[in-house]
Design an enzyme around this catalytic site. Structure first.
Site, mmCIF file in Angstrom:
data_model
loop_
_atom_site.group_PDB
_atom_site.id
_atom_site.type_symbol
_atom_site.label_atom_id
_atom_site.label_comp_id
_atom_site.label_asym_id
_atom_site.label_seq_id
_atom_site.Cartn_x
_atom_site.Cartn_y
_atom_site.Cartn_z
ATOM 1 N N CYS A 61 133.729 103.473 -70.435
ATOM 2 C CA CYS A 61 134.007 102.091 -70.046
ATOM 3 C C CYS A 61 134.918 102.162 -68.821
ATOM 4 O O CYS A 61 134.868 103.134 -68.074
ATOM 5 C CB CYS A 61 134.630 101.309 -71.202
ATOM 6 S SG CYS A 61 136.272 101.881 -71.704
ATOM 7 N N ALA A 62 135.757 101.163 -68.627
ATOM 8 C CA ALA A 62 136.647 101.174 -67.471
ATOM 9 C C ALA A 62 137.792 102.177 -67.639
ATOM 10 O O ALA A 62 138.066 102.971 -66.745
ATOM 11 C CB ALA A 62 137.203 99.775 -67.218
#
Length: 112
Positions: A61-62
């Site tokens: 993800c981020a």
């Protein structure tokens, strides 16, 4: 819960690992690790059938928070999932490349 660092992830990716990015589509299109598949956390259940059962699935993800939740959720379905610590932001901070645009389809998706 299994978590891998960026070095282990890079080695797995180079060896052809299967990777899903659980960020939202706009985040994915803005910049993602080359070769990863988009599978937003909000729709994770819809991609279960497209995930490989015979090898680990890396989840990114981020920063590593959503991927931890996603990997935990996938594990409840019997998927051998590992979250990538540091996420896409960490990947970019180490000077590794990102690509933009919808370059990889969702797992199990056969159309363009």
């Amino acid at each position: 819960m299994r978590e891998v660092d960026l070095e282990a992830f890079a080695a797995g990716l180079a060896a052809g690992a299967f990777v899903i990015d659980v960020r939202e589509p706009d985040e994915y299109v803005a910049g993602h690790v080359p070769g990863v598949h988009s599978a937003p956390l909000s729709a994770l259940g819809a991609v279960l059938d497209g995930l490989p059962a015979d090898r680990p699935v890396y989840v990114i993800c981020a920063s590593g928070n959503r991927s931890l939740r996603a990997a935990e959720q996938l594990a409840t379905y019997g998927v051998d999932a590992a979250s990538v610590a540091g996420g896409t932001a960490g990947w970019a901070r180490t000077g590794r490349p990102l690509v933009s645009g919808p370059s990889a389809s969702a797992p199990g998706h056969t159309g363009a």
